[in-house]
Design a protein around this motif. Structure first.
Motif, PDB file in Angstrom:
ATOM      1  N   LEU A 189       0.830  -1.199   0.000  1.00  0.00           N
ATOM      2  CA  LEU A 189       0.000   0.000   0.000  1.00  0.00           C
ATOM      3  C   LEU A 189       0.868   1.254   0.000  1.00  0.00           C
ATOM      4  CD1 LEU A 189      -2.676  -1.031   2.654  1.00  0.00           C
ATOM      5  CD2 LEU A 189      -3.053  -0.753   0.199  1.00  0.00           C
ATOM      6  N   PRO A 190       0.494   2.268  -0.751  1.00  0.00           N
ATOM      7  CA  PRO A 190       1.245   3.529  -0.752  1.00  0.00           C
ATOM      8  C   PRO A 190       1.303   4.125   0.654  1.00  0.00           C
ATOM      9  CG  PRO A 190      -0.336   3.480  -2.558  1.00  0.00           C
ATOM     10  CD  PRO A 190      -0.647   2.303  -1.694  1.00  0.00           C
ATOM     11  N   GLY A 191       2.471   4.517   1.077  1.00  0.00           N
ATOM     12  CA  GLY A 191       2.637   5.113   2.394  1.00  0.00           C
ATOM     13  C   GLY A 191       2.998   4.129   3.482  1.00  0.00           C
ATOM     14  N   TRP A 192       2.871   2.819   3.193  1.00  0.00           N
ATOM     15  CA  TRP A 192       3.223   1.826   4.199  1.00  0.00           C
ATOM     16  C   TRP A 192       4.736   1.765   4.358  1.00  0.00           C
ATOM     17  CZ3 TRP A 192       6.068  -2.741   4.366  1.00  0.00           C
ATOM     18  CH2 TRP A 192       5.891  -3.524   5.525  1.00  0.00           C
ATOM     19  N   LYS A 193       5.207   1.617   5.602  1.00  0.00           N
ATOM     20  CA  LYS A 193       6.634   1.529   5.893  1.00  0.00           C
ATOM     21  C   LYS A 193       6.902   0.303   6.755  1.00  0.00           C
ATOM     22  CE  LYS A 193       6.939   6.584   6.075  1.00  0.00           C
ATOM     23  NZ  LYS A 193       7.271   7.761   6.934  1.00  0.00           N
ATOM     24  N   SER A 194       8.020  -0.325   6.522  1.00  0.00           N
ATOM     25  CA  SER A 194       8.363  -1.501   7.323  1.00  0.00           C
ATOM     26  C   SER A 194       8.533  -1.140   8.798  1.00  0.00           C
ATOM     27  CB  SER A 194       9.650  -2.142   6.796  1.00  0.00           C
ATOM     28  OG  SER A 194      10.730  -1.213   6.819  1.00  0.00           O
ATOM     29  N   SER A 195       8.842   0.122   9.070  1.00  0.00           N
ATOM     30  CA  SER A 195       8.987   0.557  10.463  1.00  0.00           C
ATOM     31  C   SER A 195       7.661   0.480  11.218  1.00  0.00           C
ATOM     32  CB  SER A 195       9.534   1.986  10.526  1.00  0.00           C
ATOM     33  OG  SER A 195       8.661   2.888   9.862  1.00  0.00           O
ATOM     34  N   PHE A 196       6.540   0.453  10.491  1.00  0.00           N
ATOM     35  CA  PHE A 196       5.243   0.320  11.149  1.00  0.00           C
ATOM     36  C   PHE A 196       5.139  -1.010  11.896  1.00  0.00           C
ATOM     37  CE2 PHE A 196       2.830   3.280   7.973  1.00  0.00           C
ATOM     38  CZ  PHE A 196       3.510   4.371   8.496  1.00  0.00           C
ATOM     39  N   LEU A 197       5.827  -2.028  11.377  1.00  0.00           N
ATOM     40  CA  LEU A 197       5.835  -3.330  12.052  1.00  0.00           C
ATOM     41  C   LEU A 197       6.408  -3.191  13.460  1.00  0.00           C
ATOM     42  CD1 LEU A 197       7.203  -5.597   9.170  1.00  0.00           C
ATOM     43  CD2 LEU A 197       4.844  -5.509  10.003  1.00  0.00           C
ATOM     44  N   VAL A 198       7.495  -2.443  13.571  1.00  0.00           N
ATOM     45  CA  VAL A 198       8.140  -2.242  14.865  1.00  0.00           C
ATOM     46  C   VAL A 198       7.201  -1.521  15.811  1.00  0.00           C
ATOM     47  CG1 VAL A 198      10.100  -1.202  16.060  1.00  0.00           C
ATOM     48  CG2 VAL A 198      10.397  -2.188  13.768  1.00  0.00           C
ATOM     49  N   ARG A 199       6.471  -0.517  15.288  1.00  0.00           N
ATOM     50  CA  ARG A 199       5.534   0.225  16.132  1.00  0.00           C
ATOM     51  C   ARG A 199       4.429  -0.694  16.669  1.00  0.00           C
ATOM     52  NH1 ARG A 199       9.108   3.181  14.651  1.00  0.00           N
ATOM     53  NH2 ARG A 199       9.943   2.094  16.463  1.00  0.00           N
ATOM     54  N   VAL A 200       3.942  -1.588  15.839  1.00  0.00           N
ATOM     55  CA  VAL A 200       2.904  -2.518  16.279  1.00  0.00           C
ATOM     56  C   VAL A 200       3.464  -3.486  17.316  1.00  0.00           C
ATOM     57  CG1 VAL A 200       1.372  -4.396  15.554  1.00  0.00           C
ATOM     58  CG2 VAL A 200       1.564  -2.336  14.157  1.00  0.00           C
ATOM     59  N   GLN A 201       4.656  -4.000  17.080  1.00  0.00           N
ATOM     60  CA  GLN A 201       5.278  -4.909  18.048  1.00  0.00           C
ATOM     61  C   GLN A 201       5.520  -4.206  19.377  1.00  0.00           C
ATOM     62  OE1 GLN A 201       8.685  -6.091  15.742  1.00  0.00           O
ATOM     63  NE2 GLN A 201       7.648  -7.886  14.889  1.00  0.00           N
ATOM     64  N   GLU A 202       5.905  -2.931  19.323  1.00  0.00           N
ATOM     65  CA  GLU A 202       6.092  -2.155  20.545  1.00  0.00           C
ATOM     66  C   GLU A 202       4.771  -2.043  21.317  1.00  0.00           C
ATOM     67  OE1 GLU A 202       9.651   0.898  19.052  1.00  0.00           O
ATOM     68  OE2 GLU A 202       7.568   1.565  19.186  1.00  0.00           O
ATOM     69  N   ALA A 203       3.682  -1.864  20.582  1.00  0.00           N
ATOM     70  CA  ALA A 203       2.372  -1.736  21.222  1.00  0.00           C
ATOM     71  C   ALA A 203       1.997  -3.024  21.951  1.00  0.00           C
ATOM     72  CB  ALA A 203       1.316  -1.369  20.195  1.00  0.00           C
ATOM     73  N   PHE A 204       2.229  -4.170  21.320  1.00  0.00           N
ATOM     74  CA  PHE A 204       1.952  -5.452  21.990  1.00  0.00           C
ATOM     75  C   PHE A 204       2.838  -5.610  23.224  1.00  0.00           C
ATOM     76  CE2 PHE A 204      -0.143  -6.777  18.032  1.00  0.00           C
ATOM     77  CZ  PHE A 204      -1.217  -7.511  18.536  1.00  0.00           C
ATOM     78  N   ALA A 205       4.104  -5.229  23.101  1.00  0.00           N
ATOM     79  CA  ALA A 205       5.027  -5.349  24.232  1.00  0.00           C
ATOM     80  C   ALA A 205       4.605  -4.452  25.394  1.00  0.00           C
ATOM     81  CB  ALA A 205       6.447  -4.994  23.788  1.00  0.00           C
ATOM     82  N   THR A 206       4.090  -3.279  25.070  1.00  0.00           N
ATOM     83  CA  THR A 206       3.628  -2.362  26.109  1.00  0.00           C
ATOM     84  C   THR A 206       2.495  -2.977  26.920  1.00  0.00           C
ATOM     85  OG1 THR A 206       4.267  -0.392  24.842  1.00  0.00           O
ATOM     86  CG2 THR A 206       2.601  -0.093  26.551  1.00  0.00           C
ATOM     87  N   TRP A 207       1.546  -3.598  26.243  1.00  0.00           N
ATOM     88  CA  TRP A 207       0.449  -4.246  26.955  1.00  0.00           C
ATOM     89  C   TRP A 207       0.951  -5.471  27.721  1.00  0.00           C
ATOM     90  CZ3 TRP A 207      -3.851  -2.322  28.479  1.00  0.00           C
ATOM     91  CH2 TRP A 207      -4.519  -1.346  27.733  1.00  0.00           C
ATOM     92  N   SER A 208       1.947  -6.158  27.208  1.00  0.00           N
ATOM     93  CA  SER A 208       2.498  -7.325  27.906  1.00  0.00           C
ATOM     94  C   SER A 208       3.132  -6.942  29.232  1.00  0.00           C
ATOM     95  CB  SER A 208       3.536  -8.028  27.026  1.00  0.00           C
ATOM     96  OG  SER A 208       2.937  -8.600  25.887  1.00  0.00           O
ATOM     97  N   ASP A 209       3.614  -5.695  29.327  1.00  0.00           N
ATOM     98  CA  ASP A 209       4.287  -5.228  30.540  1.00  0.00           C
ATOM     99  C   ASP A 209       3.326  -4.728  31.607  1.00  0.00           C
ATOM    100  OD1 ASP A 209       6.743  -5.815  29.444  1.00  0.00           O
ATOM    101  OD2 ASP A 209       7.127  -3.771  28.735  1.00  0.00           O
ATOM    102  N   VAL A 210       2.029  -4.761  31.321  1.00  0.00           N
ATOM    103  CA  VAL A 210       1.045  -4.249  32.275  1.00  0.00           C
ATOM    104  C   VAL A 210       0.893  -5.183  33.474  1.00  0.00           C
ATOM    105  CG1 VAL A 210      -1.437  -3.773  32.570  1.00  0.00           C
ATOM    106  CG2 VAL A 210      -0.209  -2.856  30.601  1.00  0.00           C
ATOM    107  N   GLY A 211       1.199  -6.467  33.286  1.00  0.00           N
ATOM    108  CA  GLY A 211       1.071  -7.426  34.369  1.00  0.00           C
ATOM    109  C   GLY A 211      -0.150  -8.306  34.263  1.00  0.00           C
ATOM    110  N   LEU A 212      -0.689  -8.450  33.060  1.00  0.00           N
ATOM    111  CA  LEU A 212      -1.846  -9.319  32.848  1.00  0.00           C
ATOM    112  C   LEU A 212      -1.383 -10.761  32.658  1.00  0.00           C
ATOM    113  CD1 LEU A 212      -3.811  -7.135  30.253  1.00  0.00           C
ATOM    114  CD2 LEU A 212      -3.871  -7.022  32.763  1.00  0.00           C
ATOM    115  N   PRO A 213      -2.251 -11.741  32.873  1.00  0.00           N
ATOM    116  CA  PRO A 213      -1.892 -13.147  32.637  1.00  0.00           C
ATOM    117  C   PRO A 213      -2.002 -13.519  31.160  1.00  0.00           C
ATOM    118  CG  PRO A 213      -4.126 -13.039  33.447  1.00  0.00           C
ATOM    119  CD  PRO A 213      -3.604 -11.623  33.479  1.00  0.00           C
ATOM    120  N   VAL A 214      -1.571 -12.612  30.300  1.00  0.00           N
ATOM    121  CA  VAL A 214      -1.617 -12.826  28.844  1.00  0.00           C
ATOM    122  C   VAL A 214      -0.293 -12.369  28.246  1.00  0.00           C
ATOM    123  CG1 VAL A 214      -2.763 -12.239  26.666  1.00  0.00           C
ATOM    124  CG2 VAL A 214      -4.118 -12.447  28.756  1.00  0.00           C
TER     125      VAL A 214
END
Length: 241
Positions: free
Chosen positions: A102-127
């Motif tokens: 898609l026009p405007g898509w960047k591979s760096s967006f993958l890192v941003r999404v992975q960072e978002a998942f990691a942020t929620w993982s650090d909250v202390g949930l059993p997931v």
């Protein structure tokens, strides 16, 4: 087969009892980043369970919901909670599309999404989450789209079974914001944080400082986001009577 509840979350508005409540928010850079719409698809009613468990759940919500927006969630969802079961030993499998053209898509967006998942993982949930290369084996799939609509930059649909245990989800992230401008990494991360919150079972908050606000002004999790998620995962899913 047991009846399956399908709950669709569309970033942009929230379906409350009796109608659709629209929300609007300013963007991180002054333009619209997210508007959210939550649509509940009809499901068979949950059998009411009276007794000690129900009483204890009501008491816990009353005693512990201060500093959270759990009561707002219960109001929006007819007093029903959905969440994942304990997935610390068997992490939720996540696939993120890494081959978008898609026009405007960047591979760096993958890192941003992975960072978002990691942020929620650090909250202390059993997931916990783990990333996989095969979309067919994933329980959560993240795909990219050019633009969702005039009122949405992200869309999440989750699937729940049995007594409202979440078993899977699909996220769509738009490359272009609601005004047509291409998203940047900060915007993608903020949208992903919001949508992953829905994947975990969170609804919308009533505070503009929260990542789960219908209009997202924040670009990080607030104390209320974290507290609400922790409280949700300390309660059983299902109808809170």
């Amino acid at each position: 087969m047991r009846p399956r509840l399908v709950l669709s979350i569309v970033t942009g508005a929230c379906l409350a009892a009796g109608g659709v409540v629209l929300y609007r928010t300013a963007a991180l850079d002054g333009r619209v980043l997210l508007e959210t719409e939550m649509a509940h698809r009809a499901a068979k009613p949950v059998v009411k369970r009276a007794g000690k468990r129900a009483v204890n759940t009501r008491q816990r919500v009353a005693e512990l919901s201060g500093g959270t927006y759990l009561r707002q969630m219960l109001q929006d969802r007819d007093s029903v909670l959905e969440r994942w079961s304990d997935r610390t030993q068997r992490p939720v499998r996540v696939w993120v599309d890494r081959d978008s053209v898609l026009p405007g898509w960047k591979s760096s967006f993958l890192v941003r999404v992975q960072e978002a998942f990691a942020t929620w993982s650090d909250v202390g949930l059993p997931v916990r989450f783990t990333f996989v290369d095969d979309s067919a084996s994933a329980e959560v799939r993240v795909k990219w789209t050019d633009q969702l609509s005039e009122s949405a930059s992200g869309l999440t649909k989750w699937r729940a079974r049995g007594h409202r245990w979440i078993v899977g989800a699909d996220i769509a992230l738009a490359i272009r914001a609601t005004d047509g401008a291409t998203q940047n990494g900060r915007g993608v991360r903020a949208i992903a944080l919001h949508e992953i919150g829905h994947v975990l079972g969170l609804g919308h908050s009533d505070g503009s400082a929260d990542i789960m606000a219908p209009w997202v002004l924040a670009d990080s999790l607030s104390a209320r986001d974290r507290a609400t998620a922790r409280l949700l995962y300390s309660l059983p899913p299902g109808k809170i009577e």
